[in-house]
Scaffold this motif. Structure first.
Motif, PDB file in Angstrom:
ATOM      1  N   ASP A  73       7.439  -4.016  -3.395  1.00 50.77           N
ATOM      2  CA  ASP A  73       7.726  -2.691  -3.949  1.00 50.77           C
ATOM      3  C   ASP A  73       8.702  -1.973  -3.018  1.00 50.77           C
ATOM      4  O   ASP A  73       8.355  -1.685  -1.869  1.00 50.77           O
ATOM      5  CB  ASP A  73       6.425  -1.890  -4.071  1.00 50.77           C
ATOM      6  CG  ASP A  73       6.637  -0.487  -4.631  1.00 50.77           C
ATOM      7  OD1 ASP A  73       7.802  -0.064  -4.819  1.00 50.77           O
ATOM      8  OD2 ASP A  73       5.635   0.199  -4.869  1.00 50.77           O
ATOM      9  N   HIS A  75       9.499   0.975  -2.768  1.00 52.05           N
ATOM     10  CA  HIS A  75       9.042   2.307  -2.361  1.00 52.05           C
ATOM     11  C   HIS A  75       7.920   2.244  -1.325  1.00 52.05           C
ATOM     12  O   HIS A  75       7.532   3.272  -0.783  1.00 52.05           O
ATOM     13  CB  HIS A  75       8.566   3.099  -3.588  1.00 52.05           C
ATOM     14  CG  HIS A  75       9.630   3.232  -4.629  1.00 52.05           C
ATOM     15  ND1 HIS A  75      10.769   3.983  -4.448  1.00 52.05           N
ATOM     16  CD2 HIS A  75       9.742   2.684  -5.848  1.00 52.05           C
ATOM     17  CE1 HIS A  75      11.529   3.898  -5.517  1.00 52.05           C
ATOM     18  NE2 HIS A  75      10.930   3.116  -6.370  1.00 52.05           N
ATOM     19  N   SER A  76       7.404   1.054  -1.071  1.00 44.62           N
ATOM     20  CA  SER A  76       6.341   0.898  -0.079  1.00 44.62           C
ATOM     21  C   SER A  76       6.925   0.937   1.322  1.00 44.62           C
ATOM     22  O   SER A  76       8.075   0.588   1.543  1.00 44.62           O
ATOM     23  CB  SER A  76       5.631  -0.442  -0.267  1.00 44.62           C
ATOM     24  OG  SER A  76       4.935  -0.456  -1.475  1.00 44.62           O
ATOM     25  N   ALA A  78       7.835   3.243   3.470  1.00 44.41           N
ATOM     26  CA  ALA A  78       8.986   4.088   3.795  1.00 44.41           C
ATOM     27  C   ALA A  78       9.035   4.376   5.287  1.00 44.41           C
ATOM     28  O   ALA A  78      10.105   4.468   5.874  1.00 44.41           O
ATOM     29  CB  ALA A  78       8.925   5.381   2.989  1.00 44.41           C
TER      30      ALA A  78
END
Length: 158
Positions: A73, A75-76, A78
């Motif tokens: 992912d 978005h994982s 960050a």
């Protein structure tokens, strides 16, 4: 110097700055659901690790496996240095260091700065300024250090 880490990686935690209430992402959304009032979101990149316990638990392998699963992912993770240990702390518990080990303007109270052993120049979410300007404001002695360093650089370049 250290109390027992009880087999946990240790991290700093001091989230008492009232100016950042609206910026505490761990109090809402994904992190609120994931932590479920059982764990804290530990802010910091400062670690102390009991290497014997770390190795006995196979913590390196556990962290690598979880990291690999989360990288699917975009978005994982960050903030990898914070997100990965916080995400997995139910399996690899984290013990907080006393707040004076790492002071950060974003999350720590101004009154706690005088006892700080280290200062993190993390970006305050409500202030938009360059790191050098921030350093001069937060640690006034920085100006002298910066000027001395610039003199050395200038001397080397001539």
């Amino acid at each position: 110097m250290w109390k027992s880490l009880t087999g946990k990686a240790a991290r700093q935690e001091d989230l008492k700055n009232p100016d950042t209430v609206g910026f505490r992402f761990w109090e809402q959304g994904f992190w609120k659901g994931h932590l479920r009032d059982r764990h804290f979101y530990h802010i910091s990149a400062l670690f102390v690790v009991d290497l014997v316990a770390f190795r006995q638990r196979g913590a390196g392998d556990i962290l690598r496996d979880v990291y690999q699963s989360l990288t699917a992912d975009p978005h994982s993770l960050a903030n990898l240095d914070q997100d990965l240990p916080n995400y997995i702390q139910a399996n690899l518990p984290i013990h907080s260091l006393p707040q004076e080990w790492l002071w950060c303007e974003s999350w720590c109270s101004e009154s706690s700065k005088e006892k700080a052993k280290t200062i993190d120049m993390c970006q305050h979410p409500s202030k938009k300024e360059g790191k050098l300007q921030q350093a001069r404001r937060i640690a006034p002695e920085w100006t002298q250090y910066d000027e001395e360093l610039q003199k050395m650089i200038d001397k080397l370049e001539t």
